[in-house]
Design a protein around this motif. Structure first.
Motif: not given
Length: 175
Positions: A21-37
């Motif tokens: 499920a690439y959508g789940r991986w994409l959402l997880a990656g975006l969540a990590v980027l938002v948390a880092g920012a």
């Protein structure tokens, strides 16, 4: 025995490797980027650093009981390295060999003080030396209390920023 045609009618993906499920991986990656920012911006914990500014003086004097006292004035610059402004409400020092006598901001301003992103606040700290050996051997913690959108927090920096000023006073007066 059940034929392949029956299995295909029941579940067309039967026997195939499941797709990731690439959508789940994409959402997880975006969540990590938002948390880092968010962390880098200083929205959760203020991103403050400090450096020794120019100047500083050491004063040695005797009181009425002929006890020697050492006071060191140290100039520090606190820099807001976050992306958001930070409001500093207090400054303190954690040390076994030093006691904070007074803090002066940029001349005469008082707390609270807002520091915009990328700018500096100059502090002049007057520290009383209570024990030369301890003061020279420890890392003194500069504690900055800041107000955030969610409440108050503290940021600490533990370094040896006090050594030069304290050492000159302790060299003259042996405890």
């Amino acid at each position: 025995m059940i034929s392949d045609e029956v299995w295909v009618r029941l579940d067309p993906r039967a026997g195939m490797v499941r797709r990731i499920a690439y959508g789940r991986w994409l959402l997880a990656g975006l969540a990590v980027l938002v948390a880092g920012a968010t962390w880098t911006s200083g929205a959760i914990v203020p991103r403050l650093s400090h450096s020794t500014g120019g100047g500083g003086a050491t004063t040695t004097y005797q009181d009425e009981a002929r006890r020697r006292h050492i006071e060191a004035e140290i100039v520090l610059e606190v820099v807001n390295e976050g992306w958001l402004p930070t409001t500093v409400t207090a400054v303190g020092v954690r040390s076994a060999g030093l006691t904070l006598r007074s803090v002066t901001l940029d001349g005469s301003e008082s707390f609270p003080r807002s520091i915009p992103p990328g700018t500096r606040m100059t502090l002049s700290l007057v520290l009383a030396v209570t024990d030369c050996r301890t003061a020279l051997s420890e890392d003194v913690r500069l504690v900055v209390e800041a107000e955030q959108w969610w409440g108050r927090t503290t940021a600490e920096a533990q370094e040896r920023w006090h050594i030069h000023s304290v050492e000159s006073g302790c060299r003259v007066t042996a405890f």
